[in-house]
Design a protein around this motif. Structure first.
Motif, PDB file in Angstrom:
ATOM      1  N   MET A   1       0.823  -1.202   0.000  1.00 14.53           N
ATOM      2  CA  MET A   1       0.000   0.000   0.000  1.00 14.53           C
ATOM      3  C   MET A   1       0.864   1.262   0.000  1.00 14.53           C
ATOM      4  O   MET A   1       0.563   2.211  -0.706  1.00 14.53           O
ATOM      5  CB  MET A   1      -0.913  -0.043   1.230  1.00 14.53           C
ATOM      6  CG  MET A   1      -1.885   1.095   1.322  1.00 14.53           C
ATOM      7  SD  MET A   1      -3.097   0.914   0.019  1.00 14.53           S
ATOM      8  CE  MET A   1      -4.169   2.247   0.392  1.00 14.53           C
ATOM      9  N   ALA A   2       1.919   1.248   0.812  1.00 13.37           N
ATOM     10  CA  ALA A   2       2.810   2.411   0.871  1.00 13.37           C
ATOM     11  C   ALA A   2       3.517   2.620  -0.467  1.00 13.37           C
ATOM     12  O   ALA A   2       3.712   3.758  -0.905  1.00 13.37           O
ATOM     13  CB  ALA A   2       3.820   2.250   1.995  1.00 13.37           C
ATOM     14  N   ALA A   3       3.904   1.516  -1.116  1.00 15.00           N
ATOM     15  CA  ALA A   3       4.576   1.627  -2.415  1.00 15.00           C
ATOM     16  C   ALA A   3       3.647   2.250  -3.455  1.00 15.00           C
ATOM     17  O   ALA A   3       4.071   3.069  -4.274  1.00 15.00           O
ATOM     18  CB  ALA A   3       5.054   0.260  -2.875  1.00 15.00           C
ATOM     19  N   LEU A   4       2.389   1.887  -3.410  1.00 11.22           N
ATOM     20  CA  LEU A   4       1.411   2.457  -4.328  1.00 11.22           C
ATOM     21  C   LEU A   4       1.263   3.961  -4.104  1.00 11.22           C
ATOM     22  O   LEU A   4       1.228   4.738  -5.062  1.00 11.22           O
ATOM     23  CB  LEU A   4       0.069   1.750  -4.172  1.00 11.22           C
ATOM     24  CG  LEU A   4      -1.054   2.242  -5.082  1.00 11.22           C
ATOM     25  CD1 LEU A   4      -0.704   1.990  -6.536  1.00 11.22           C
ATOM     26  CD2 LEU A   4      -2.355   1.570  -4.715  1.00 11.22           C
ATOM     27  N   LEU A   5       1.211   4.386  -2.858  1.00  9.58           N
ATOM     28  CA  LEU A   5       1.114   5.813  -2.541  1.00  9.58           C
ATOM     29  C   LEU A   5       2.362   6.567  -2.985  1.00  9.58           C
ATOM     30  O   LEU A   5       2.264   7.678  -3.516  1.00  9.58           O
ATOM     31  CB  LEU A   5       0.890   6.005  -1.035  1.00  9.58           C
ATOM     32  CG  LEU A   5      -0.498   5.664  -0.523  1.00  9.58           C
ATOM     33  CD1 LEU A   5      -0.553   5.791   0.989  1.00  9.58           C
ATOM     34  CD2 LEU A   5      -1.540   6.556  -1.164  1.00  9.58           C
ATOM     35  N   ILE A   6       3.516   5.947  -2.804  1.00 12.57           N
ATOM     36  CA  ILE A   6       4.762   6.594  -3.245  1.00 12.57           C
ATOM     37  C   ILE A   6       4.772   6.745  -4.760  1.00 12.57           C
ATOM     38  O   ILE A   6       5.139   7.794  -5.285  1.00 12.57           O
ATOM     39  CB  ILE A   6       5.980   5.791  -2.748  1.00 12.57           C
ATOM     40  CG1 ILE A   6       6.093   5.936  -1.231  1.00 12.57           C
ATOM     41  CG2 ILE A   6       7.258   6.257  -3.418  1.00 12.57           C
ATOM     42  CD1 ILE A   6       7.131   5.046  -0.609  1.00 12.57           C
ATOM     43  N   VAL A   7       4.355   5.724  -5.477  1.00 13.10           N
ATOM     44  CA  VAL A   7       4.307   5.799  -6.940  1.00 13.10           C
ATOM     45  C   VAL A   7       3.306   6.858  -7.388  1.00 13.10           C
ATOM     46  O   VAL A   7       3.586   7.642  -8.299  1.00 13.10           O
ATOM     47  CB  VAL A   7       3.964   4.420  -7.537  1.00 13.10           C
ATOM     48  CG1 VAL A   7       3.660   4.528  -9.021  1.00 13.10           C
ATOM     49  CG2 VAL A   7       5.106   3.452  -7.300  1.00 13.10           C
ATOM     50  N   LEU A   8       2.144   6.915  -6.755  1.00 10.85           N
ATOM     51  CA  LEU A   8       1.150   7.930  -7.119  1.00 10.85           C
ATOM     52  C   LEU A   8       1.652   9.337  -6.815  1.00 10.85           C
ATOM     53  O   LEU A   8       1.461  10.258  -7.618  1.00 10.85           O
ATOM     54  CB  LEU A   8      -0.166   7.658  -6.391  1.00 10.85           C
ATOM     55  CG  LEU A   8      -0.966   6.467  -6.900  1.00 10.85           C
ATOM     56  CD1 LEU A   8      -2.185   6.228  -6.007  1.00 10.85           C
ATOM     57  CD2 LEU A   8      -1.396   6.683  -8.331  1.00 10.85           C
ATOM     58  N   LEU A   9       2.302   9.525  -5.679  1.00 14.90           N
ATOM     59  CA  LEU A   9       2.861  10.836  -5.351  1.00 14.90           C
ATOM     60  C   LEU A   9       3.966  11.230  -6.323  1.00 14.90           C
ATOM     61  O   LEU A   9       4.060  12.386  -6.740  1.00 14.90           O
ATOM     62  CB  LEU A   9       3.374  10.852  -3.909  1.00 14.90           C
ATOM     63  CG  LEU A   9       2.315  10.909  -2.829  1.00 14.90           C
ATOM     64  CD1 LEU A   9       2.951  10.767  -1.458  1.00 14.90           C
ATOM     65  CD2 LEU A   9       1.538  12.211  -2.915  1.00 14.90           C
ATOM     66  N   LEU A  10       4.793  10.271  -6.699  1.00 19.39           N
ATOM     67  CA  LEU A  10       5.852  10.540  -7.669  1.00 19.39           C
ATOM     68  C   LEU A  10       5.261  10.915  -9.028  1.00 19.39           C
ATOM     69  O   LEU A  10       5.732  11.851  -9.684  1.00 19.39           O
ATOM     70  CB  LEU A  10       6.760   9.319  -7.798  1.00 19.39           C
ATOM     71  CG  LEU A  10       7.991   9.478  -8.669  1.00 19.39           C
ATOM     72  CD1 LEU A  10       8.891  10.566  -8.134  1.00 19.39           C
ATOM     73  CD2 LEU A  10       8.733   8.167  -8.761  1.00 19.39           C
ATOM     74  N   ALA A  11       4.236  10.211  -9.456  1.00 14.26           N
ATOM     75  CA  ALA A  11       3.582  10.532 -10.731  1.00 14.26           C
ATOM     76  C   ALA A  11       2.959  11.922 -10.681  1.00 14.26           C
ATOM     77  O   ALA A  11       3.059  12.694 -11.638  1.00 14.26           O
ATOM     78  CB  ALA A  11       2.529   9.490 -11.052  1.00 14.26           C
ATOM     79  N   LEU A  12       2.328  12.262  -9.574  1.00 13.66           N
ATOM     80  CA  LEU A  12       1.735  13.591  -9.417  1.00 13.66           C
ATOM     81  C   LEU A  12       2.797  14.673  -9.426  1.00 13.66           C
ATOM     82  O   LEU A  12       2.635  15.720 -10.058  1.00 13.66           O
ATOM     83  CB  LEU A  12       0.916  13.636  -8.124  1.00 13.66           C
ATOM     84  CG  LEU A  12       0.117  14.897  -7.862  1.00 13.66           C
ATOM     85  CD1 LEU A  12      -0.930  15.094  -8.944  1.00 13.66           C
ATOM     86  CD2 LEU A  12      -0.550  14.822  -6.504  1.00 13.66           C
ATOM     87  N   LEU A  13       3.906  14.430  -8.765  1.00 14.06           N
ATOM     88  CA  LEU A  13       5.005  15.388  -8.726  1.00 14.06           C
ATOM     89  C   LEU A  13       5.597  15.599 -10.111  1.00 14.06           C
ATOM     90  O   LEU A  13       5.822  16.735 -10.543  1.00 14.06           O
ATOM     91  CB  LEU A  13       6.084  14.901  -7.752  1.00 14.06           C
ATOM     92  CG  LEU A  13       7.307  15.784  -7.616  1.00 14.06           C
ATOM     93  CD1 LEU A  13       6.950  17.075  -6.909  1.00 14.06           C
ATOM     94  CD2 LEU A  13       8.393  15.060  -6.867  1.00 14.06           C
ATOM     95  N   LEU A  14       5.833  14.517 -10.826  1.00 14.82           N
ATOM     96  CA  LEU A  14       6.398  14.641 -12.175  1.00 14.82           C
ATOM     97  C   LEU A  14       5.421  15.321 -13.134  1.00 14.82           C
ATOM     98  O   LEU A  14       5.824  16.107 -13.989  1.00 14.82           O
ATOM     99  CB  LEU A  14       6.800  13.265 -12.704  1.00 14.82           C
ATOM    100  CG  LEU A  14       8.003  12.628 -12.003  1.00 14.82           C
ATOM    101  CD1 LEU A  14       8.236  11.232 -12.542  1.00 14.82           C
ATOM    102  CD2 LEU A  14       9.233  13.482 -12.153  1.00 14.82           C
ATOM    103  N   PHE A  15       4.135  15.038 -12.995  1.00 11.55           N
ATOM    104  CA  PHE A  15       3.139  15.712 -13.824  1.00 11.55           C
ATOM    105  C   PHE A  15       3.129  17.209 -13.532  1.00 11.55           C
ATOM    106  O   PHE A  15       3.084  18.031 -14.445  1.00 11.55           O
ATOM    107  CB  PHE A  15       1.754  15.122 -13.562  1.00 11.55           C
ATOM    108  CG  PHE A  15       0.655  15.873 -14.269  1.00 11.55           C
ATOM    109  CD1 PHE A  15       0.474  15.725 -15.634  1.00 11.55           C
ATOM    110  CD2 PHE A  15      -0.170  16.734 -13.568  1.00 11.55           C
ATOM    111  CE1 PHE A  15      -0.532  16.416 -16.293  1.00 11.55           C
ATOM    112  CE2 PHE A  15      -1.172  17.430 -14.215  1.00 11.55           C
ATOM    113  CZ  PHE A  15      -1.354  17.273 -15.584  1.00 11.55           C
ATOM    114  N   GLY A  16       3.199  17.566 -12.258  1.00 11.93           N
ATOM    115  CA  GLY A  16       3.230  18.978 -11.872  1.00 11.93           C
ATOM    116  C   GLY A  16       4.457  19.690 -12.401  1.00 11.93           C
ATOM    117  O   GLY A  16       4.379  20.815 -12.891  1.00 11.93           O
ATOM    118  N   LEU A  17       5.615  19.027 -12.328  1.00  6.38           N
ATOM    119  CA  LEU A  17       6.839  19.632 -12.850  1.00  6.38           C
ATOM    120  C   LEU A  17       6.775  19.805 -14.363  1.00  6.38           C
ATOM    121  O   LEU A  17       7.205  20.825 -14.888  1.00  6.38           O
ATOM    122  CB  LEU A  17       8.051  18.776 -12.468  1.00  6.38           C
ATOM    123  CG  LEU A  17       8.490  18.838 -11.015  1.00  6.38           C
ATOM    124  CD1 LEU A  17       9.623  17.853 -10.773  1.00  6.38           C
ATOM    125  CD2 LEU A  17       8.912  20.227 -10.632  1.00  6.38           C
ATOM    126  N   GLY A  18       6.235  18.815 -15.035  1.00  9.67           N
ATOM    127  CA  GLY A  18       6.112  18.925 -16.488  1.00  9.67           C
ATOM    128  C   GLY A  18       5.184  20.063 -16.892  1.00  9.67           C
ATOM    129  O   GLY A  18       5.465  20.813 -17.819  1.00  9.67           O
TER     130      GLY A  18
END
Length: 56
Positions: A1-18
């Protein structure tokens, strides 16, 4: 569950940076166009020489 949240947060962060980088590219293009228009359309002063269109 924690890994899924980390992946989702990373995807959100990268989308925001892009998205932010894309906005910055558009701002840079607009500034360049305004600068070129000002460079081409600069006026002449009383002495006949071409003056700067900005006051820096």
């Amino acid at each position: 569950m924690a890994a899924l949240l980390i992946v989702l947060l990373l995807a959100l962060l990268l989308f925001g940076l892009g998205f932010a980088l894309k906005i910055l590219w558009w701002v840079a293009v607009i500034v360049l166009v305004v600068w070129l228009i000002g460079f081409i359309a600069r006026t002449t002063d009383a002495g006949g020489s071409r003056s700067r269109w900005y006051r820096w």
